[in-house]
Scaffold this motif. Structure first.
Motif, short mmCIF file in Angstrom:
data_model
loop_
_atom_site.label_atom_id
_atom_site.label_comp_id
_atom_site.label_asym_id
_atom_site.label_seq_id
_atom_site.Cartn_x
_atom_site.Cartn_y
_atom_site.Cartn_z
N LEU A 245 0.79 -1.23 0.00
CA LEU A 245 0.00 0.00 0.00
C LEU A 245 0.83 1.28 0.00
N PRO A 246 1.92 1.38 0.77
CA PRO A 246 2.70 2.63 0.75
C PRO A 246 3.31 2.94 -0.61
N TYR A 247 3.47 1.93 -1.45
CA TYR A 247 4.08 2.15 -2.76
C TYR A 247 3.06 2.50 -3.84
N LEU A 248 1.79 2.34 -3.54
CA LEU A 248 0.75 2.58 -4.53
C LEU A 248 0.46 4.07 -4.68
N THR A 249 0.37 4.50 -5.92
CA THR A 249 -0.01 5.87 -6.22
C THR A 249 -1.27 5.83 -7.08
N VAL A 250 -2.41 6.12 -6.47
CA VAL A 250 -3.69 6.08 -7.16
C VAL A 250 -4.34 7.45 -7.06
N LYS A 251 -4.75 8.00 -8.19
CA LYS A 251 -5.37 9.31 -8.18
C LYS A 251 -6.65 9.30 -7.36
N ARG A 252 -6.97 10.47 -6.82
CA ARG A 252 -8.14 10.59 -5.96
C ARG A 252 -9.43 10.21 -6.70
N SER A 253 -9.54 10.63 -7.95
CA SER A 253 -10.74 10.30 -8.72
C SER A 253 -10.87 8.79 -8.91
N ALA A 254 -9.75 8.13 -9.14
CA ALA A 254 -9.77 6.67 -9.31
C ALA A 254 -10.13 5.98 -7.99
N ARG A 255 -9.66 6.54 -6.89
CA ARG A 255 -9.96 5.94 -5.59
C ARG A 255 -11.43 6.11 -5.23
N LEU A 256 -12.04 7.20 -5.68
CA LEU A 256 -13.48 7.39 -5.46
C LEU A 256 -14.27 6.25 -6.13
N VAL A 257 -13.88 5.93 -7.36
CA VAL A 257 -14.54 4.85 -8.09
C VAL A 257 -14.22 3.50 -7.48
N LEU A 258 -12.95 3.31 -7.12
CA LEU A 258 -12.48 2.04 -6.58
C LEU A 258 -13.22 1.67 -5.30
N GLY A 259 -13.45 2.66 -4.45
CA GLY A 259 -14.14 2.40 -3.18
C GLY A 259 -15.54 1.87 -3.38
N TRP A 260 -16.30 2.51 -4.28
CA TRP A 260 -17.68 2.09 -4.51
C TRP A 260 -17.75 0.77 -5.28
N VAL A 261 -16.80 0.54 -6.18
CA VAL A 261 -16.74 -0.75 -6.87
C VAL A 261 -16.54 -1.86 -5.85
N GLY A 262 -15.66 -1.62 -4.88
CA GLY A 262 -15.41 -2.60 -3.84
C GLY A 262 -16.64 -2.87 -3.00
N ILE A 263 -17.35 -1.82 -2.59
CA ILE A 263 -18.55 -1.98 -1.77
C ILE A 263 -19.62 -2.78 -2.51
N ILE A 264 -19.87 -2.39 -3.76
CA ILE A 264 -20.90 -3.08 -4.56
C ILE A 264 -20.53 -4.54 -4.79
N ALA A 265 -19.26 -4.79 -5.08
CA ALA A 265 -18.82 -6.17 -5.31
C ALA A 265 -18.96 -7.01 -4.04
N MET A 266 -18.64 -6.43 -2.89
CA MET A 266 -18.79 -7.14 -1.62
C MET A 266 -20.24 -7.54 -1.37
N LEU A 267 -21.12 -6.57 -1.50
CA LEU A 267 -22.52 -6.80 -1.17
C LEU A 267 -23.20 -7.76 -2.14
N SER A 268 -22.72 -7.81 -3.37
CA SER A 268 -23.37 -8.64 -4.38
C SER A 268 -22.79 -10.04 -4.48
N CYS A 269 -21.69 -10.30 -3.79
CA CYS A 269 -21.00 -11.58 -3.95
C CYS A 269 -21.93 -12.76 -3.70
N GLY A 270 -22.57 -12.80 -2.55
CA GLY A 270 -23.42 -13.93 -2.20
C GLY A 270 -24.68 -14.04 -3.02
N LEU A 271 -25.09 -12.93 -3.64
CA LEU A 271 -26.30 -12.95 -4.46
C LEU A 271 -26.02 -13.41 -5.88
N ILE A 272 -24.88 -13.01 -6.41
CA ILE A 272 -24.55 -13.32 -7.80
C ILE A 272 -23.90 -14.69 -7.93
#
Length: 496
Positions: A245-272
């Motif tokens: 993690l300390p070596y990762l450089t991810v733009k703020r806009s990309a992290r905004l998308v990444l966070g919600w992609v992670g949440i949606i993927a988590m919640l949908s795992c058991g359903l899909i």
């Protein structure tokens, strides 16, 4: 990345500050990350709601495993990079001093439920599972009994079945610090930088365990589900995340998308995903990588970020009680189903079960977990932490041993009945003769049931030949045990 000789502190500091932007460094070095606390709350809610309402696997436990390794790795890596001693015994004493009080409470309450709610035929297995849960080998106990974790009818499940994941975590909490100790020794001897060395070590564990997990899940999924070795890669992934993690450089806009992609993927795992026959193989990458996305997204300082949701105060507060909630919800569900005679809780009853579990978790965390965890008196001396652990073990081991002793004494008393004359045995324990036309029950009154209800699982005997011809059966469970049968009887009446 290759392992290189240790740099001077000045050169290392310059290289690190050039390699990491300030915001991402803050994300990786913050001691308290409310979004991770909220992530734990979401994970436990996934586990609870999927268990209670859907009877399915959510992937929430896999997220827990990743988070625990992420936090542990960050803690030990900071110690090594700052030149501090690992103090493994102190770490273990402090850790299990925090974990065991709520475990002891859960086991004691579960034992009460077993005594008053479950039939005697379940007692022997439940006592064995209590020992296994107390000493962190419940996963191997369940694997050896070929337990079906995906059984749709939870009313026949063990109220301690969920301890499998806590047992694996406990084993990792012993193993992982030892890996750090070995890495620290190698780093000093070979003059290697500790973080790249750890990345190689945990990367190897990740790759080997994942391959083993996929192969074992395909060949023996029921055993693989509880096998510590098939889960090592999930912990290794959390460790790699903390190290990289300390070596990762991810733009703020990309992290905004990444966070919600992670949440949606988590919640949908058991359903899909139909994970019933695929976990913990490659399909477990879905929830773990989803959680990794959320952690990488980190603190965005945006009202549109997923961290804004995960840092919501009620969610963070629930994260404080996530451990207790995981412990409590499953026994409450199982005992309710047994008492009600249902296979599933349903919407209303399920809501009540979840609310009762949450309230119980919050109360237990406030009045038991927090006072012990924050006790300066206990933390002042290591032996006091060890004493706390010993007390927690003793309060469960004492009634457990007494109960087992009572069962053993009763079984011995029944075995003594076998010394009676053959004629008396035939009269008092007629077995299948009780089914004959005109049978008259001439058994002595007050005789104990033979065999003991707690010993029914020991009644398999070999018939010496296959179940063929007149002995053939179409009953599945009898076909599986063909050539064996269970012998059981009662005082004057057979048990079937």
């Amino acid at each position: 990345m290759s392992l290189i000789a240790e740099e001077t502190p000045l050169a290392r500091g310059r290289r690190r500050s050039a390699a990491r932007p300030k915001l991402q460094e803050n994300n990786s070095t913050r001691k308290f990350r409310p979004e991770v606390q909220g992530l734990q709350a979401v994970a436990v809610l996934m586990v609870v709601t999927y268990h209670v309402w859907f009877g399915r696997i959510s992937g929430g436990v896999d997220i827990f495993l990743l988070i625990s390794a992420f936090l542990l790795t960050g803690q030990f890596t900071r110690k090594l990079e700052n030149g501090k001693a690992l103090e493994l015994f102190k770490y273990w004493a402090h850790l299990f001093k925090r974990l065991l009080p709520l475990i002891a409470l859960t086991l004691l309450l579960a034992l009460l439920g077993v005594y008053f709610i479950l039939p005697e035929t379940n007692w022997t297995s439940m006592l064995g599972q209590t020992w296994a849960s107390l000493f962190y080998y419940q996963n191997w106990f369940l694997a050896s009994e070929a337990v079906d974790y995906y059984a749709a009818d939870h009313s026949v499940a063990s109220p301690l079945q969920h301890f499998w994941s806590l047992s694996i975590q406990g084993q990792i909490f012993i193993l992982w610090p030892l890996i750090f100790a070995v890495a620290a020794l190698l780093s000093r001897i070979a003059r290697l930088r500790i973080r790249p060395l750890l990345i190689y070590i945990f990367g190897t564990i990740f790759a080997v365990s994942l391959v083993f997990s996929i192969m074992t899940t395909n060949s023996n999924q029921a055993f693989a589900y509880f096998d510590t070795r098939t889960r090592l890669w999930e912990f290794a992934l959390g460790s790699l995340l903390a190290l990289i993690l300390p070596y990762l450089t991810v733009k703020r806009s990309a992290r905004l998308v990444l966070g919600w992609v992670g949440i949606i993927a988590m919640l949908s795992c058991g359903l899909i995903l139909q994970v019933g026959q695929k976990f913990p193989g490659y399909m477990a990458l879905w929830p773990t990588l989803a959680a990794a996305c959320v952690i990488v997204a980190g603190f965005t300082d945006s009202k549109f970020g997923a961290d804004r949701f995960l840092s919501w105060t009620p969610l963070v507060k629930l994260g404080d009680s996530s451990y207790a909630l995981y412990l409590f919800h499953w026994p409450v569900l199982v005992f309710f189903l047994v008492l009600s005679g249902r296979e599933q809780a349903g919407l209303k009853a399920g809501t009540a079960i979840i609310l009762v579990s949450i309230v119980g978790a919050i109360v237990a965390t406030k009045w038991i977990d927090t006072p012990i965890r924050r006790s300066k008196w206990i933390d002042k001396k290591r032996r006091r932490a060890v004493l706390t652990i010993a007390i927690c073990v003793a309060v469960v081991a004492a009634p457990l041993s007494a109960w087992e002793g009572k069962i053993h004494a009763e079984e011995l008393a029944i075995q003594a009945q076998e010394q009676m004359a053959v004629a008396e045995i035939a009269r008092n324990y007629p077995g299948a003769h009780a089914l004959q036309t005109g049978f008259v029950d001439a058994a002595d009154p007050g005789l104990p049931v033979k065999p003991a209800m707690t010993a029914l699982d020991k009644q398999w005997v070999s018939l010496g030949n296959a179940c063929e011809g007149d002995f053939a059966t179409t009953v599945g469970v009898l076909q599986e045990g063909c050539g064996q049968t269970k012998i059981s009887g009662n005082a004057g009446k057979p048990l079937w």
